[in-house]
Every structure is written in C-alpha cells, then in structure tokens.
Design an enzyme around this catalytic site. Structure first.
Site, mmCIF file in Angstrom:
data_model
loop_
_atom_site.group_PDB
_atom_site.id
_atom_site.type_symbol
_atom_site.label_atom_id
_atom_site.label_comp_id
_atom_site.label_asym_id
_atom_site.label_seq_id
_atom_site.Cartn_x
_atom_site.Cartn_y
_atom_site.Cartn_z
ATOM 1 N N GLY A 1 93.415 58.054 -61.515
ATOM 2 C CA GLY A 1 94.306 57.664 -61.073
ATOM 3 C C GLY A 1 95.234 56.468 -62.104
ATOM 4 N N LEU A 27 87.567 52.718 -66.321
ATOM 5 C CA LEU A 27 88.471 53.777 -67.753
ATOM 6 C C LEU A 27 89.210 53.529 -67.137
ATOM 7 C CD1 LEU A 27 85.752 56.322 -69.195
ATOM 8 C CD2 LEU A 27 85.602 54.081 -69.118
ATOM 9 N N LEU A 29 82.965 60.242 -63.519
ATOM 10 C CA LEU A 29 82.538 60.942 -63.884
ATOM 11 C C LEU A 29 81.101 60.592 -64.561
ATOM 12 C CD1 LEU A 29 85.008 59.515 -66.687
ATOM 13 C CD2 LEU A 29 85.086 61.607 -65.956
ATOM 14 N N ASP A 69 91.603 49.331 -59.899
ATOM 15 C CA ASP A 69 91.901 48.312 -58.699
ATOM 16 C C ASP A 69 90.169 48.059 -59.365
ATOM 17 O OD1 ASP A 69 90.311 50.997 -59.781
ATOM 18 O OD2 ASP A 69 89.838 52.295 -57.384
ATOM 19 N N LEU A 120 89.914 61.672 -59.172
ATOM 20 C CA LEU A 120 89.102 60.807 -60.379
ATOM 21 C C LEU A 120 88.599 59.307 -59.376
ATOM 22 C CD1 LEU A 120 89.400 62.365 -62.820
ATOM 23 C CD2 LEU A 120 87.361 62.766 -61.400
#
Length: 125
Positions: free
Chosen positions: A40, A86, A66, A44, A20
């Site tokens: 993750g 997120l 998402l 980043d 994801l």
C-alpha cells in the site's frame, strides 16, 4: 520487480492479488510465487485509519498483514507507541528478507525499526 503506470487491477487477475495492509485479519504466513503482493502506498496510520483495508475490500481483493504480532512483542520502552504500520521500504525489506531466509524473525528484525515499539522476544529481555 517491474514498474508500470498501469493499475494492478488491469494487469493481474483479482484472485492473484493480495493487498498488504496492517489492518487485515489475515496473517501472511508465506510468500506464494503465484500471487501479486500490493504494498500500500497510502499512509493510513494517523490520517485515514483503515483506508488501505477499505480500498482492498472495495476492489474485492484478498488482504494480509505481516506477522508482527505473531513473532514480535511490544517493547517496554516508554518512548515507543507500538505501531504495525510500516513504510513501503520497510515492508519491502521484510518481504525480500523473508523470501531469502524463509524466516519471519530474521525478516521482521531486518524491516521493523525499533521505533515502532516491537522487538523479537529474545531482544525484549
């Protein structure tokens, strides 16, 4: 949920792993019980943009993001900067709420903080 020091690359077949990342072109439409979702652990957003996507591509993994853009709208508040990146706990909250409710709007409302600049359409009014 299980935890281990071993790499997901050593534990699961590559075709079962979905990484994801907010930079994926693929939208996560449903949770497949036969897949392993990697949340993750890299930030980043400001330091290394698209690092998680690059890592997944280097490992020949499927990626998904998402469905924030599909179910939410940008808030009109000038304090927000509109980010789809997120924290891990927020992604976990979204996924676990979706798993329980089968509702992306409910899941996104549970996990996407208002400070991210996205709201459900009915909340934008």
């Amino acid at each position: 949920m299980d935890t281990t020091q071993e790499s997901y690359l050593d534990l699961f077949p590559l075709e079962a792993v979905v990484y994801l990342t907010p930079d994926s072109e693929n939208v996560l439409e449903d949770i497949d019980a036969n897949k392993v979702y990697v949340l993750g652990g890299l930030v980043d957003e400001s330091i290394h943009k698209k690092l998680t996507l690059q890592r997944a591509q280097e490992q020949a993994l499927q990626t998904a993001r998402l469905p924030i853009r599909e179910y939410m709208v940008k808030s009109t508040s000038t304090r927000n900067y509109h980010s789809e990146t997120l924290a891990i706990n927020q992604v976990f909250d979204v996924l676990s709420t979706y798993y329980k409710t089968q509702s992306w709007p409910a899941a996104l409302k549970a996990g996407v903080a208002a400070g991210k600049g996205y709201v459900l359409p009915d909340a934008a009014k």
